[in-house]
Design a protein around this motif. Sequence first.
Motif, PDB file in Angstrom:
ATOM      1  N   LEU A 177      11.703   2.660   8.469  1.00  0.00           N
ATOM      2  CA  LEU A 177      12.970   2.869   7.777  1.00  0.00           C
ATOM      3  C   LEU A 177      13.087   1.954   6.564  1.00  0.00           C
ATOM      4  O   LEU A 177      13.548   2.383   5.490  1.00  0.00           O
ATOM      5  N   ALA A 178      12.689   0.696   6.713  1.00  0.00           N
ATOM      6  CA  ALA A 178      12.747  -0.238   5.586  1.00  0.00           C
ATOM      7  C   ALA A 178      11.911   0.262   4.410  1.00  0.00           C
ATOM      8  O   ALA A 178      12.341   0.193   3.243  1.00  0.00           O
ATOM      9  N   LEU A 179      10.727   0.787   4.685  1.00  0.00           N
ATOM     10  CA  LEU A 179       9.855   1.282   3.624  1.00  0.00           C
ATOM     11  C   LEU A 179      10.404   2.563   3.001  1.00  0.00           C
ATOM     12  O   LEU A 179      10.328   2.757   1.776  1.00  0.00           O
ATOM     13  N   VAL A 180      10.954   3.449   3.833  1.00  0.00           N
ATOM     14  CA  VAL A 180      11.525   4.692   3.315  1.00  0.00           C
ATOM     15  C   VAL A 180      12.725   4.388   2.420  1.00  0.00           C
ATOM     16  O   VAL A 180      12.908   5.017   1.363  1.00  0.00           O
ATOM     17  N   LEU A 181      13.554   3.436   2.825  1.00  0.00           N
ATOM     18  CA  LEU A 181      14.696   3.059   1.997  1.00  0.00           C
ATOM     19  C   LEU A 181      14.242   2.530   0.642  1.00  0.00           C
ATOM     20  O   LEU A 181      14.857   2.839  -0.392  1.00  0.00           O
ATOM     21  N   GLN A 182      13.180   1.753   0.621  1.00  0.00           N
ATOM     22  CA  GLN A 182      12.648   1.257  -0.653  1.00  0.00           C
ATOM     23  C   GLN A 182      12.114   2.404  -1.508  1.00  0.00           C
ATOM     24  O   GLN A 182      12.315   2.450  -2.721  1.00  0.00           O
ATOM     25  N   ALA A 210      10.989  -9.042   4.927  1.00  0.00           N
ATOM     26  CA  ALA A 210       9.663  -9.308   4.356  1.00  0.00           C
ATOM     27  C   ALA A 210       8.968  -8.021   3.931  1.00  0.00           C
ATOM     28  O   ALA A 210       8.247  -7.992   2.930  1.00  0.00           O
ATOM     29  N   TRP A 211       9.187  -6.939   4.677  1.00  0.00           N
ATOM     30  CA  TRP A 211       8.569  -5.670   4.320  1.00  0.00           C
ATOM     31  C   TRP A 211       9.121  -5.154   2.994  1.00  0.00           C
ATOM     32  O   TRP A 211       8.372  -4.670   2.140  1.00  0.00           O
ATOM     33  N   ALA A 212      10.446  -5.277   2.824  1.00  0.00           N
ATOM     34  CA  ALA A 212      11.060  -4.871   1.563  1.00  0.00           C
ATOM     35  C   ALA A 212      10.589  -5.768   0.425  1.00  0.00           C
ATOM     36  O   ALA A 212      10.362  -5.306  -0.702  1.00  0.00           O
ATOM     37  N   LEU A 213      10.430  -7.056   0.708  1.00  0.00           N
ATOM     38  CA  LEU A 213       9.987  -8.009  -0.307  1.00  0.00           C
ATOM     39  C   LEU A 213       8.559  -7.714  -0.772  1.00  0.00           C
ATOM     40  O   LEU A 213       8.283  -7.670  -1.982  1.00  0.00           O
ATOM     41  N   PHE A 214       7.656  -7.496   0.172  1.00  0.00           N
ATOM     42  CA  PHE A 214       6.266  -7.206  -0.199  1.00  0.00           C
ATOM     43  C   PHE A 214       6.154  -5.866  -0.916  1.00  0.00           C
ATOM     44  O   PHE A 214       5.325  -5.702  -1.801  1.00  0.00           O
ATOM     45  N   TYR A 215       6.991  -4.914  -0.520  1.00  0.00           N
ATOM     46  CA  TYR A 215       7.016  -3.620  -1.215  1.00  0.00           C
ATOM     47  C   TYR A 215       7.390  -3.823  -2.677  1.00  0.00           C
ATOM     48  O   TYR A 215       6.779  -3.240  -3.576  1.00  0.00           O
ATOM     49  N   ASP A 216       8.383  -4.678  -2.910  1.00  0.00           N
ATOM     50  CA  ASP A 216       8.866  -4.905  -4.278  1.00  0.00           C
ATOM     51  C   ASP A 216       7.884  -5.722  -5.111  1.00  0.00           C
ATOM     52  O   ASP A 216       7.517  -5.335  -6.225  1.00  0.00           O
ATOM     53  N   LEU A 217       7.446  -6.860  -4.579  1.00  0.00           N
ATOM     54  CA  LEU A 217       6.622  -7.780  -5.368  1.00  0.00           C
ATOM     55  C   LEU A 217       5.208  -7.264  -5.609  1.00  0.00           C
ATOM     56  O   LEU A 217       4.692  -7.337  -6.730  1.00  0.00           O
ATOM     57  N   LEU A 218       4.568  -6.780  -4.561  1.00  0.00           N
ATOM     58  CA  LEU A 218       3.172  -6.367  -4.685  1.00  0.00           C
ATOM     59  C   LEU A 218       3.023  -4.872  -4.948  1.00  0.00           C
ATOM     60  O   LEU A 218       1.907  -4.413  -5.201  1.00  0.00           O
ATOM     61  N   GLY A 219       4.123  -4.142  -4.873  1.00  0.00           N
ATOM     62  CA  GLY A 219       4.073  -2.708  -5.135  1.00  0.00           C
ATOM     63  C   GLY A 219       4.778  -2.335  -6.418  1.00  0.00           C
ATOM     64  O   GLY A 219       4.164  -2.066  -7.445  1.00  0.00           O
ATOM     65  N   THR A 220       6.115  -2.377  -6.386  1.00  0.00           N
ATOM     66  CA  THR A 220       6.902  -1.973  -7.549  1.00  0.00           C
ATOM     67  C   THR A 220       6.620  -2.841  -8.766  1.00  0.00           C
ATOM     68  O   THR A 220       6.420  -2.336  -9.880  1.00  0.00           O
ATOM     69  N   VAL A 223       9.365  12.270  -2.306  1.00  0.00           N
ATOM     70  CA  VAL A 223       8.417  11.189  -2.021  1.00  0.00           C
ATOM     71  C   VAL A 223       8.745  10.462  -0.714  1.00  0.00           C
ATOM     72  O   VAL A 223       7.860  10.269   0.132  1.00  0.00           O
ATOM     73  N   PRO A 224       9.996  10.015  -0.485  1.00  0.00           N
ATOM     74  CA  PRO A 224      10.288   9.366   0.808  1.00  0.00           C
ATOM     75  C   PRO A 224      10.026  10.275   1.996  1.00  0.00           C
ATOM     76  O   PRO A 224       9.561   9.802   3.050  1.00  0.00           O
ATOM     77  N   LEU A 225      10.308  11.562   1.839  1.00  0.00           N
ATOM     78  CA  LEU A 225      10.106  12.493   2.944  1.00  0.00           C
ATOM     79  C   LEU A 225       8.625  12.664   3.258  1.00  0.00           C
ATOM     80  O   LEU A 225       8.203  12.592   4.421  1.00  0.00           O
ATOM     81  N   VAL A 226       7.807  12.838   2.222  1.00  0.00           N
ATOM     82  CA  VAL A 226       6.373  13.066   2.418  1.00  0.00           C
ATOM     83  C   VAL A 226       5.670  11.806   2.890  1.00  0.00           C
ATOM     84  O   VAL A 226       4.963  11.798   3.909  1.00  0.00           O
ATOM     85  N   VAL A 227       5.851  10.712   2.165  1.00  0.00           N
ATOM     86  CA  VAL A 227       5.147   9.460   2.504  1.00  0.00           C
ATOM     87  C   VAL A 227       5.715   8.860   3.784  1.00  0.00           C
ATOM     88  O   VAL A 227       4.969   8.334   4.621  1.00  0.00           O
ATOM     89  N   VAL A 256       0.845  -1.203   0.000  1.00  0.00           N
ATOM     90  CA  VAL A 256       0.000   0.000   0.000  1.00  0.00           C
ATOM     91  C   VAL A 256       0.877   1.248   0.000  1.00  0.00           C
ATOM     92  O   VAL A 256       0.616   2.216  -0.729  1.00  0.00           O
ATOM     93  N   THR A 257       1.947   1.206   0.797  1.00  0.00           N
ATOM     94  CA  THR A 257       2.875   2.327   0.825  1.00  0.00           C
ATOM     95  C   THR A 257       3.518   2.536  -0.539  1.00  0.00           C
ATOM     96  O   THR A 257       3.716   3.681  -0.986  1.00  0.00           O
ATOM     97  N   ALA A 258       3.845   1.434  -1.210  1.00  0.00           N
ATOM     98  CA  ALA A 258       4.446   1.541  -2.547  1.00  0.00           C
ATOM     99  C   ALA A 258       3.508   2.245  -3.514  1.00  0.00           C
ATOM    100  O   ALA A 258       3.929   3.116  -4.288  1.00  0.00           O
TER     101      ALA A 258
END
Length: 335
Positions: free
Chosen positions: A281-286, A152-162, A262-266, A68-70
């Motif tokens: 932090l994991a989500l912001v890095l992504q 897992a957070w980085a993985l879900f960001y990539d697979l289901l987001g990016t 975008v990382p700063l706002v979201v 969702v964040t992605a």
Amino acid sequence: MPDLIPALIKLYIPLMGWISLGWVLGRLLPKGASAKLGQFIFWIGLPISIVAFLYRADLSGWILIAPVTAWVAIAVGAAFAWVWIDLGVGDERLRAMSKGLDDHAPNTGLILRNSDWSRATQGSFLLAMMVGNTGYMGFPVVLGLVGPDYFAWALFYDLLGTFVGVYGVGVVLAAKYGTVGEGSSVKLSEKILKNPAIWSLGFGLLLRLVNLPEFAETSLRTCAWGIVNLALVLIGMQLSQLTSLRKLKQALPCLGIKMVLVPLVVGTGLMFFGVAEQTQLALVLQMGMPPAFATVVFAEAYGLDRELAVTTLVFGCLALLVLLPLWVLLFGVMT
């Protein structure tokens, strides 16, 4: 934050070392070598890494916040990007009108191909802003700075987001702004089903139900880290094949939106939803990853602005080294 500098040094040394090795190999080996390595990582290496790091990853909490964040990041970035493009197009229209030129398509408000904001340039600008290197680059950065527990957070960001964004919105944009290619022939469902990362995600979740012997788990984790290093080598090999570094006028604001705004706002918005600091932090890095190589591939396949795609890619990788300490200081605590 006393642990920040050692942690960054520990990350930067292998990050820059493996990428530099890849750059040298890319210059020495035949051009097809990077493609073969990419196929190996995509079909074999990445699935192994996903299974290994997912085995002990913490899946508690609202992990679906990651994709969702992605999507929120893509939407926010697209909004800022369209505003910037509109300002650029508007400036060109005013200059053309003041010179008595007619460089614009009738009744469309779009600049033609010979301008700074042609349709091809607009398409590459939007794609570079949207498609981040959240896999090959994002995974090792998150693992190095946040730890395997939050993989897992980085993985879900990539697979289901990016990933969905690339082959969904990305294809539509490329087909709309490009001069060649057929976006309608690419089916998102087929891309998802053919992606080995999806299957390895399911297998990794099932494997968590099994107690592996210690030597098997250690071997699997060692192999996974080896694949991470190979992915960095691949990035270096691909960078060595890029020759054009023009289009800075459009590349810098694109990277400013993608990697800073975008990382700063979201990321700030995540604070209001009770997201833990390390997860945040994991989500912001992504979100702050540089544009992916898919932007160059799309530019070539659909007739977009390849020079802009290449420029954002190279300068994005350099900007990442500067921005990583900022995100750790603002959004995380070192483990």
